[in-house]
Write an enzyme that holds these catalytic residues in place. Sequence first.
Site, short mmCIF file in Angstrom:
data_model
loop_
_atom_site.label_atom_id
_atom_site.label_comp_id
_atom_site.label_asym_id
_atom_site.label_seq_id
_atom_site.Cartn_x
_atom_site.Cartn_y
_atom_site.Cartn_z
N ASP A 184 -52.72 9.86 4.25
CA ASP A 184 -51.94 8.81 3.61
C ASP A 184 -50.66 8.50 4.40
O ASP A 184 -50.22 9.29 5.23
CB ASP A 184 -51.64 9.15 2.15
N ASN A 185 -50.11 7.32 4.14
CA ASN A 185 -48.89 6.86 4.81
C ASN A 185 -48.99 6.87 6.33
O ASN A 185 -48.01 7.07 7.03
CB ASN A 185 -47.68 7.70 4.37
N ARG A 186 -50.22 6.65 6.82
CA ARG A 186 -50.46 6.62 8.27
C ARG A 186 -50.11 7.93 8.97
O ARG A 186 -49.92 7.97 10.18
CB ARG A 186 -49.65 5.48 8.94
N SER A 187 -49.96 8.99 8.21
CA SER A 187 -49.62 10.27 8.85
C SER A 187 -50.91 11.02 9.19
O SER A 187 -51.14 12.14 8.74
CB SER A 187 -48.73 11.11 7.94
N HIS A 188 -51.76 10.36 9.96
CA HIS A 188 -53.09 10.89 10.25
C HIS A 188 -53.01 12.18 11.06
O HIS A 188 -52.05 12.43 11.78
CB HIS A 188 -53.90 9.84 11.04
#
Length: 207
Positions: A184-188
């Site tokens: 989530d939140n682009r915190s891949h």
Amino acid sequence: MPQYTSNPPLLEADVAQDPIIQFRRWLDDAVNIGMIEPIAMTLATVDADGRPSARVVLLKGLDADGFAFYTNYQSRKAQALAAHPYAAATFWWDRLERSVRIEGAVEKLTAAESEAYFRSRPQGSQVGAITSRQSQVIASRAELDARLADNLARYATEPVPFDPSQWGGYRLRPEVIEFWQGRDNRSHDRLVYRQIDSGWQLQRLEP
Ligand SMILES: Cc1cc2nc3c(=O)[nH]c(=O)nc-3n(C[C@H](O)[C@H](O)[C@H](O)COP(=O)(O)O)c2cc1C
């Protein structure tokens, strides 16, 4: 854009030391979730002029030496690989929010390995493989259909000839393999394995 929220963290402590083993786990997950073509990978090559091109091929062999696929040895990709025997491949398993990137050197499989795979395919697939001059311009669909019909009739009762100079496999020997998992939140999560003398070095990359 989806928010990738369903995945647990991809932690260094949880992945295999050997990226081939880790890849197999993820591929098994993609197979088990019922994806239509989990073995489809985008394969990028570079031609003699330094121009990249990419296409989808199927992963048809996986072992400690690398990733095998089969194709026409006169095709555009084969010509590029003859000029630069290196490739990059990516998998994208959308329902798992996972991707794998592979980079390395490419070598031809032996004629015996290629023929064994060729013979394992249905007769129609064998005929299709020898009929297509892959990547050549053809005047019409009708011309291909006629050539295919001829060959299907001719080889209905006799073995399809196998020419190892025309068709066969390649092995992509991984030097770098990255495992990407959506969070989530682009915190891949991104974990990359690099081949070093003693084995594999594992590093985390920023998303
Ligand atoms: C799902 C899928 C699987 C494919 N599998 C293969 C394959 O295993 N081998 C192959 O030569 N082409 C395969 N193709 C066709 C290639 O994408 C491509 O059209 C062909 O290999 C010619 O590429 P080239 O002109 O760059 O050599 C597949 C295409 C798709 C969409």
